[in-house]
Design a protein around this motif. Structure first.
Motif, short mmCIF file in Angstrom:
data_model
loop_
_atom_site.label_atom_id
_atom_site.label_comp_id
_atom_site.label_asym_id
_atom_site.label_seq_id
_atom_site.Cartn_x
_atom_site.Cartn_y
_atom_site.Cartn_z
N ALA A 1 -24.41 5.67 -26.52
CA ALA A 1 -24.48 6.99 -25.90
C ALA A 1 -25.89 7.58 -26.00
CB ALA A 1 -23.46 7.90 -26.55
N ARG A 2 -26.47 7.54 -27.19
CA ARG A 2 -27.79 8.14 -27.40
C ARG A 2 -28.81 7.47 -26.49
NH1 ARG A 2 -30.80 10.06 -31.75
NH2 ARG A 2 -32.67 10.99 -30.85
N VAL B 1 -28.50 8.67 -22.91
CA VAL B 1 -29.12 9.98 -22.68
C VAL B 1 -30.63 9.84 -22.55
CG1 VAL B 1 -29.61 12.23 -23.77
CG2 VAL B 1 -27.28 11.32 -23.76
N GLU B 2 -31.23 9.08 -23.46
CA GLU B 2 -32.70 8.92 -23.42
C GLU B 2 -33.14 8.12 -22.21
OE1 GLU B 2 -33.53 7.31 -27.25
OE2 GLU B 2 -33.37 9.25 -28.25
N ARG C 1 -22.38 5.47 -16.57
CA ARG C 1 -22.71 6.60 -17.46
C ARG C 1 -24.13 7.11 -17.18
NH1 ARG C 1 -23.46 8.07 -23.10
NH2 ARG C 1 -23.20 10.32 -22.92
N LEU D 1 -25.46 10.72 -15.69
CA LEU D 1 -26.41 11.57 -16.42
C LEU D 1 -27.63 11.89 -15.56
CD1 LEU D 1 -26.26 9.92 -19.97
CD2 LEU D 1 -25.41 12.18 -19.34
N VAL D 2 -28.09 10.90 -14.80
CA VAL D 2 -29.28 11.12 -13.96
C VAL D 2 -28.95 12.10 -12.83
CG1 VAL D 2 -30.87 10.01 -12.33
CG2 VAL D 2 -30.32 8.88 -14.48
N ASP E 1 -26.71 14.52 -12.68
CA ASP E 1 -25.77 15.46 -13.31
C ASP E 1 -25.69 16.78 -12.54
OD1 ASP E 1 -28.20 16.49 -13.86
OD2 ASP E 1 -27.90 16.75 -15.99
#
Lengths: 149, 67
Positions: A3-4, A7-8, A76, A80-81, A83
């Protein structure tokens, strides 16, 4: 992908997208200034590869505003990109470009011109600034959203 | 109506020692979203506000307030 890391990784991709979008739009505008692919001094709209390249270029650039692509990164990271914030930025940029296109179209219709403008030239005059405006606005909004602090 | 929405997300996040990326991971959003909420650029949806409050073990009213 953890997950981390997702996000990065999404953060890095979003930053690259800002740079890529800005560079592609500046290049697009620079080509218009140099090549002017649709206009001809004899008053007839040009046809052939250069004008079709303009249409292709503008169309591909507009695709950058859609939340598509990046299928190799996984679902995922894609989410996130693209969003909630990115989608809102895209809508804001598109709305601004819509108004610019309308104003340009009305100006072409109303304002007197030295010579008649062909449909192809009118489309060029409407689409080119609206496309550039949408992309640069999107890049600026995304850049502001990514700014630390 | 001229209410202005303020938030204490940055303070609450810092109090718990989270980075923006760590909170983003907890809430399942991008770091960009956390950053824009903290800076007042983006007003989060109700769902996101509830998720933020839950991740920080507080209430929505503690995080967001009208001025």
């Amino acid at each position: 992908m953890e997950a981390r890391n997702a996000v990065e990784f999404a953060d890095r991709i979003a930053r690259r997208r800002v740079i890529g979008t800005t560079a592609a739009t500046v290049a697009f505008l620079a080509v218009q200034l140099v090549a002017r692919p649709v206009f001809r001094s004899d008053g007839y709209a040009a046809s052939g590869p250069r004008s079709y390249m303009w249409a292709l270029n503008a169309g591909v650039l507009l695709l950058l505003l859609l939340p598509i692509g990046g299928y190799v990164w996984g679902r995922r990271v894609r989410e996130l990109v693209n969003d909630e914030v990115s989608r809102r930025n895209s809508r804001t940029a598109t709305a601004g470009a819509f108004w610019l296109a309308m104003i340009t179209a009305l100006a072409i219709y109303v304002l007197p011109t030295v010579r008649d403008i062909s449909a192809r030239e009118a489309a060029y005059l409407v689409v080119t600034p609206a496309t550039a405006f949408a992309l640069l606005t999107f890049a600026w909004l995304e850049s502001r959203a990514l700014r630390d602090g | 109506m001229d209410d202005r929405l303020e938030n204490r997300l940055r303070e609450e996040r810092a109090r718990r020692g989270y980075t923006q990326a760590q909170l983003a991971e907890l809430v399942n959003v991008s770091r960009k979203t956390i950053n824009t909420v903290e800076n007042g650029i983006f007003i989060p949806s109700t769902v996101l506000a509830l998720r933020l409050a839950k991740a920080l073990d507080t209430t929505v009213e503690e995080l967001f307030l009208l001025r």
